[in-house]
Design a protein around this motif. Structure first.
Motif, PDB file in Angstrom:
ATOM      1  N   ASP A  92       0.669  -1.328   0.070  1.00 51.65           N
ATOM      2  CA  ASP A  92       0.135  -0.054  -0.078  1.00 51.65           C
ATOM      3  C   ASP A  92       0.944   1.283   0.147  1.00 51.65           C
ATOM      4  O   ASP A  92       0.422   2.283  -0.600  1.00 51.65           O
TER       5      ASP A  92
ATOM      6  N   ASP B  68      -8.893   1.983  -7.071  1.00 56.01           N
ATOM      7  CA  ASP B  68      -9.975   1.348  -6.129  1.00 56.01           C
ATOM      8  C   ASP B  68     -11.283   1.379  -6.729  1.00 56.01           C
ATOM      9  O   ASP B  68     -12.094   0.142  -6.441  1.00 56.01           O
ATOM     10  N   TYR B  69     -11.881   2.341  -7.498  1.00 53.07           N
ATOM     11  CA  TYR B  69     -12.749   2.155  -8.249  1.00 53.07           C
ATOM     12  C   TYR B  69     -13.233   1.013  -9.241  1.00 53.07           C
ATOM     13  O   TYR B  69     -14.064   0.069  -9.171  1.00 53.07           O
ATOM     14  N   TYR B  70     -11.806   0.735  -9.942  1.00 53.64           N
ATOM     15  CA  TYR B  70     -11.750  -0.437 -10.716  1.00 53.64           C
ATOM     16  C   TYR B  70     -11.718  -1.621 -10.030  1.00 53.64           C
ATOM     17  O   TYR B  70     -12.736  -2.621 -10.386  1.00 53.64           O
ATOM     18  N   PHE B  71     -11.271  -1.828  -8.924  1.00 53.44           N
ATOM     19  CA  PHE B  71     -11.183  -3.193  -8.358  1.00 53.44           C
ATOM     20  C   PHE B  71     -12.548  -3.238  -7.625  1.00 53.44           C
ATOM     21  O   PHE B  71     -12.928  -4.474  -7.416  1.00 53.44           O
ATOM     22  N   GLU B  72     -13.260  -2.420  -7.427  1.00 60.21           N
ATOM     23  CA  GLU B  72     -14.597  -2.380  -6.822  1.00 60.21           C
ATOM     24  C   GLU B  72     -15.534  -3.131  -7.807  1.00 60.21           C
ATOM     25  O   GLU B  72     -16.494  -3.853  -7.578  1.00 60.21           O
ATOM     26  N   HIS B  73     -15.133  -2.660  -9.025  1.00 68.01           N
ATOM     27  CA  HIS B  73     -16.483  -2.978 -10.214  1.00 68.01           C
ATOM     28  C   HIS B  73     -15.670  -3.810 -11.095  1.00 68.01           C
ATOM     29  O   HIS B  73     -16.159  -3.734 -12.422  1.00 68.01           O
ATOM     30  N   GLN B  74     -14.695  -4.560 -10.654  1.00 67.28           N
ATOM     31  CA  GLN B  74     -13.752  -5.180 -11.985  1.00 67.28           C
ATOM     32  C   GLN B  74     -14.527  -6.146 -12.639  1.00 67.28           C
ATOM     33  O   GLN B  74     -14.609  -6.641 -13.849  1.00 67.28           O
TER      34      GLN B  74
END
Length: 54
Positions: A3, A18-24
């Motif tokens: 991190d 972070d947004y990508y990993f939440e909605h991958q």
């Protein structure tokens, strides 16, 4: 530890990751669907071109 490196290298762009990993699942499904569509439409185009040549 990872991190810390990510925060240093990406800085404010970390929010995008972070947004990508939440909605991958959604993003990956769109990319795979687009690739499959391109493959399917390419085969149909080649079949039509082969028919027109004969």
């Amino acid at each position: 530890m990872v991190d810390v490196f990510l925060e240093f290298m990406l800085g404010p762009m970390r929010a995008i990751g972070d947004y990508y990993f939440e909605h991958q699942m959604l993003f990956n499904a769109i990319v795979i669907g687009g690739a499959l569509y391109k493959l399917a439409s390419g085969k149909k185009r080649h079949e039509r071109e082969a028919e027109n040549c004969n």
